[in-house]
Design a protein around this motif. Structure first.
Motif, PDB file in Angstrom:
ATOM      1  N   VAL A 168       0.826  -1.213   0.000  1.00 14.78           N
ATOM      2  CA  VAL A 168       0.000   0.000   0.000  1.00 14.78           C
ATOM      3  C   VAL A 168       0.864   1.268   0.000  1.00 14.78           C
ATOM      4  CG1 VAL A 168      -1.751   1.307   1.280  1.00 14.78           C
ATOM      5  CG2 VAL A 168      -1.985  -1.161   1.027  1.00 14.78           C
ATOM      6  N   ARG A 169       1.952   1.213   0.785  1.00 19.56           N
ATOM      7  CA  ARG A 169       2.953   2.285   0.766  1.00 19.56           C
ATOM      8  C   ARG A 169       2.322   3.664   0.893  1.00 19.56           C
ATOM      9  NH1 ARG A 169       7.915   0.177  -0.003  1.00 19.56           N
ATOM     10  NH2 ARG A 169       8.645   2.310   0.017  1.00 19.56           N
ATOM     11  N   LYS A 170       1.742   3.927   2.043  1.00 14.42           N
ATOM     12  CA  LYS A 170       1.110   5.224   2.355  1.00 14.42           C
ATOM     13  C   LYS A 170       0.026   5.597   1.348  1.00 14.42           C
ATOM     14  CE  LYS A 170       5.340   7.281   4.441  1.00 14.42           C
ATOM     15  NZ  LYS A 170       5.595   6.137   5.226  1.00 14.42           N
ATOM     16  N   GLY A 171      -0.517   4.627   0.663  1.00 19.34           N
ATOM     17  CA  GLY A 171      -1.580   4.906  -0.301  1.00 19.34           C
ATOM     18  C   GLY A 171      -1.081   5.231  -1.689  1.00 19.34           C
ATOM     19  N   SER A 172       0.233   5.372  -1.826  1.00 15.45           N
ATOM     20  CA  SER A 172       0.793   5.768  -3.126  1.00 15.45           C
ATOM     21  C   SER A 172       0.530   4.723  -4.204  1.00 15.45           C
ATOM     22  CB  SER A 172       2.301   6.008  -2.998  1.00 15.45           C
ATOM     23  OG  SER A 172       2.933   4.838  -2.525  1.00 15.45           O
ATOM     24  N   VAL A 173       0.107   3.541  -3.776  1.00 11.20           N
ATOM     25  CA  VAL A 173      -0.146   2.463  -4.739  1.00 11.20           C
ATOM     26  C   VAL A 173      -1.237   2.820  -5.757  1.00 11.20           C
ATOM     27  CG1 VAL A 173      -1.849   1.275  -3.270  1.00 11.20           C
ATOM     28  CG2 VAL A 173      -0.476  -0.034  -4.903  1.00 11.20           C
ATOM     29  N   ILE A 174      -2.117   3.767  -5.409  1.00  6.95           N
ATOM     30  CA  ILE A 174      -3.188   4.105  -6.368  1.00  6.95           C
ATOM     31  C   ILE A 174      -2.737   5.145  -7.397  1.00  6.95           C
ATOM     32  CG2 ILE A 174      -5.088   3.475  -4.806  1.00  6.95           C
ATOM     33  CD1 ILE A 174      -5.556   6.493  -4.351  1.00  6.95           C
ATOM     34  N   ASP A 175      -1.501   5.616  -7.273  1.00  6.75           N
ATOM     35  CA  ASP A 175      -1.007   6.640  -8.203  1.00  6.75           C
ATOM     36  C   ASP A 175      -0.406   5.984  -9.451  1.00  6.75           C
ATOM     37  OD1 ASP A 175       0.108   8.731  -9.547  1.00  6.75           O
ATOM     38  OD2 ASP A 175       1.440   9.386  -7.924  1.00  6.75           O
ATOM     39  N   ALA A 176      -1.228   5.909 -10.478  1.00  7.14           N
ATOM     40  CA  ALA A 176      -0.804   5.221 -11.712  1.00  7.14           C
ATOM     41  C   ALA A 176       0.302   5.974 -12.442  1.00  7.14           C
ATOM     42  CB  ALA A 176      -1.999   5.035 -12.635  1.00  7.14           C
ATOM     43  N   ALA A 209       3.117   1.520  14.041  1.00  9.43           N
ATOM     44  CA  ALA A 209       4.221   2.436  14.334  1.00  9.43           C
ATOM     45  C   ALA A 209       5.025   2.721  13.068  1.00  9.43           C
ATOM     46  CB  ALA A 209       5.118   1.840  15.414  1.00  9.43           C
ATOM     47  N   LYS A 210       4.929   1.839  12.066  1.00  9.22           N
ATOM     48  CA  LYS A 210       5.661   2.017  10.810  1.00  9.22           C
ATOM     49  C   LYS A 210       4.852   2.811   9.781  1.00  9.22           C
ATOM     50  CE  LYS A 210       7.720  -1.602   9.086  1.00  9.22           C
ATOM     51  NZ  LYS A 210       7.702  -3.011   8.636  1.00  9.22           N
ATOM     52  N   GLY A 211       3.685   3.322  10.180  1.00 10.45           N
ATOM     53  CA  GLY A 211       2.903   4.140   9.258  1.00 10.45           C
ATOM     54  C   GLY A 211       1.773   3.376   8.603  1.00 10.45           C
ATOM     55  N   TYR A 212       1.378   3.883   7.437  1.00  8.27           N
ATOM     56  CA  TYR A 212       0.228   3.359   6.702  1.00  8.27           C
ATOM     57  C   TYR A 212       0.732   2.480   5.567  1.00  8.27           C
ATOM     58  CZ  TYR A 212      -3.653   3.716   3.277  1.00  8.27           C
ATOM     59  OH  TYR A 212      -4.619   3.458   2.356  1.00  8.27           O
ATOM     60  N   ASP A 213       0.360   1.226   5.601  1.00  5.95           N
ATOM     61  CA  ASP A 213       0.828   0.293   4.568  1.00  5.95           C
ATOM     62  C   ASP A 213      -0.189  -0.842   4.450  1.00  5.95           C
ATOM     63  OD1 ASP A 213       2.521  -0.972   2.679  1.00  5.95           O
ATOM     64  OD2 ASP A 213       4.277  -0.174   3.687  1.00  5.95           O
ATOM     65  N   GLY A 214       0.236  -1.983   4.014  1.00  8.37           N
ATOM     66  CA  GLY A 214      -0.683  -3.103   3.881  1.00  8.37           C
ATOM     67  C   GLY A 214       0.031  -4.318   3.346  1.00  8.37           C
ATOM     68  N   PHE A 215      -0.687  -5.435   3.392  1.00  9.28           N
ATOM     69  CA  PHE A 215      -0.087  -6.666   2.863  1.00  9.28           C
ATOM     70  C   PHE A 215      -1.100  -7.382   1.979  1.00  9.28           C
ATOM     71  CE2 PHE A 215      -1.962  -7.757   6.988  1.00  9.28           C
ATOM     72  CZ  PHE A 215      -2.673  -8.914   6.710  1.00  9.28           C
ATOM     73  N   ALA A 216      -0.574  -8.210   1.095  1.00  3.98           N
ATOM     74  CA  ALA A 216      -1.416  -9.060   0.256  1.00  3.98           C
ATOM     75  C   ALA A 216      -1.313 -10.489   0.771  1.00  3.98           C
ATOM     76  CB  ALA A 216      -0.950  -9.000  -1.195  1.00  3.98           C
ATOM     77  N   MET A 217      -2.412 -11.211   0.637  1.00  8.56           N
ATOM     78  CA  MET A 217      -2.417 -12.637   0.980  1.00  8.56           C
ATOM     79  C   MET A 217      -2.953 -13.403  -0.220  1.00  8.56           C
ATOM     80  SD  MET A 217      -4.384 -14.493   4.083  1.00  8.56           S
ATOM     81  CE  MET A 217      -4.376 -16.266   4.278  1.00  8.56           C
ATOM     82  N   ALA A 218      -2.209 -14.404  -0.643  1.00  4.34           N
ATOM     83  CA  ALA A 218      -2.633 -15.218  -1.782  1.00  4.34           C
ATOM     84  C   ALA A 218      -2.692 -16.677  -1.365  1.00  4.34           C
ATOM     85  CB  ALA A 218      -1.655 -15.044  -2.941  1.00  4.34           C
ATOM     86  N   LEU A 219      -3.719 -17.349  -1.854  1.00  3.29           N
ATOM     87  CA  LEU A 219      -3.839 -18.797  -1.682  1.00  3.29           C
ATOM     88  C   LEU A 219      -3.571 -19.430  -3.043  1.00  3.29           C
ATOM     89  CD1 LEU A 219      -4.762 -21.258   0.109  1.00  3.29           C
ATOM     90  CD2 LEU A 219      -7.051 -20.846  -0.817  1.00  3.29           C
ATOM     91  N   VAL A 220      -2.643 -20.379  -3.066  1.00  2.00           N
ATOM     92  CA  VAL A 220      -2.321 -21.056  -4.325  1.00  2.00           C
ATOM     93  C   VAL A 220      -3.386 -22.129  -4.587  1.00  2.00           C
ATOM     94  CG1 VAL A 220      -0.579 -22.410  -5.561  1.00  2.00           C
ATOM     95  CG2 VAL A 220       0.135 -20.576  -3.995  1.00  2.00           C
ATOM     96  N   LEU A 221      -3.949 -22.087  -5.798  1.00  2.00           N
ATOM     97  CA  LEU A 221      -5.057 -22.996  -6.134  1.00  2.00           C
ATOM     98  C   LEU A 221      -4.541 -24.321  -6.704  1.00  2.00           C
ATOM     99  CD1 LEU A 221      -7.270 -20.242  -7.777  1.00  2.00           C
ATOM    100  CD2 LEU A 221      -7.536 -21.249  -5.494  1.00  2.00           C
TER     101      LEU A 221
END
Ligand code: SAH
Ligand code: DHB
Ligand code: MG
Length: 221
Positions: A168-176, A209-221
């Motif tokens: 997510v990286r502080k929301g910058s991920v939506i900046d194409a 404490a590290k700010g605004y971010d996020g993670f992805a979770m994937a399940l292998v099919l």
């Protein structure tokens, strides 16, 4: 809503969910003393990785990006006897500190640290015909994220779980139109994820404490 509040609540959550832990605190202190960047997973996020591994019953773990071994220790503690964590790190100084932290945590027998560029080590793992990994944590540079994820899927089996940090990286991920190579790397990964029929995935936004971010979770099919 502010970083100050996120940090206070993070401290509170870490106290509730993790409390004091000598080996992990020593690992953090060693990383700080060596002036490594303060980018290890938080205690609560480390414990989330740990709980996911235990809930899944994962025995073989792959990690891309060791730093000081903080997340590695959380992962290794979650595997049963005979389990294994293979962790990939490009920076020899980081690897040295991680090895010392892992030794201090009493986990040397369960963790194999491979020094070198993960882009080179991942194909080597495939060539070695390593048994598939049940769980992978990707937490290295973002520029090659799509490639790391592709290798992780290839080194997995149906039912394997892959977690990708910092999507997510502080929301910058939506900046194409971003020129930031990290943002471009994450966006390239996200674009591929949507089309990747080998997995089904989601993303979770986080504050800590590290700010605004996020993670992805994937399940292998
Ligand atoms: N997972 C760790 C934090 C990792 S920080 C934790 O939560 O405790 C990211 C790490 O990836 C750094 O140590 C960096 O040196 C490493 N790294 C960056 N590019 C890499 C590459 N191409 N191959 C392997 N490691 C890499
Ligand atoms: C950075 C890297 C990370 O792995 C992380 O969890 C937070 C920040 C960074 O490079 O800025
Ligand atoms: Mg990270």
């Amino acid at each position: 809503m502010s970083q100050d509040l996120w940090t206070k609540v993070d401290d509170y959550i870490n106290g509730v969910a993790v409390g004091t832990d000598a080996a992990l605190e020593a690992a953090s202190a060693a990383a700080a003393a060596a002036q490594l960047p303060p980018i290890s997973v938080t205690p609560a996020h480390g414990k989330l990785l740990h709980l996911l591994v235990r809930a899944q019953g994962a025995k073989r773990i792959l990690e891309v990006g060791t730093l000081a071994g903080y997340s590695t220790i959380w992962l290794a503690r979650a595997v049963p006897p005979g389990g294994r964590v293979i962790t990939l790190e490009a920076n020899p100084m980081h690897a040295d500190i991680a090895r010392a932290n892992i030794e201090r945590a009493g986990l040397t027998g369960r963790i194999e640290l491979r020094l070198g560029d993960a882009l080179a080590t991942l194909p080597k793992l495939a060539a070695e015909k390593q048994p598939p990994f049940d769980f992978t944590f990707i937490d290295a540079d973002r520029t090659n994220l799509a490639e790391y994820f592709d290798w992780a899927v290839r080194l997995s089996h149906p039912g394997s779980v892959i977690i990708v940090d910092n999507v997510v990286r502080k929301g910058s991920v939506i900046d194409a139109s971003s020129d930031d190579p990290n943002v471009k790397g994450v966006r390239r990964f996200n674009d591929r994820l949507t089309a990747d029929t080998r997995v089904t995935a989601t993303m979770v936004q986080t504050v800590s404490a590290k700010g605004y971010d996020g993670f992805a979770m994937a399940l292998v099919l």
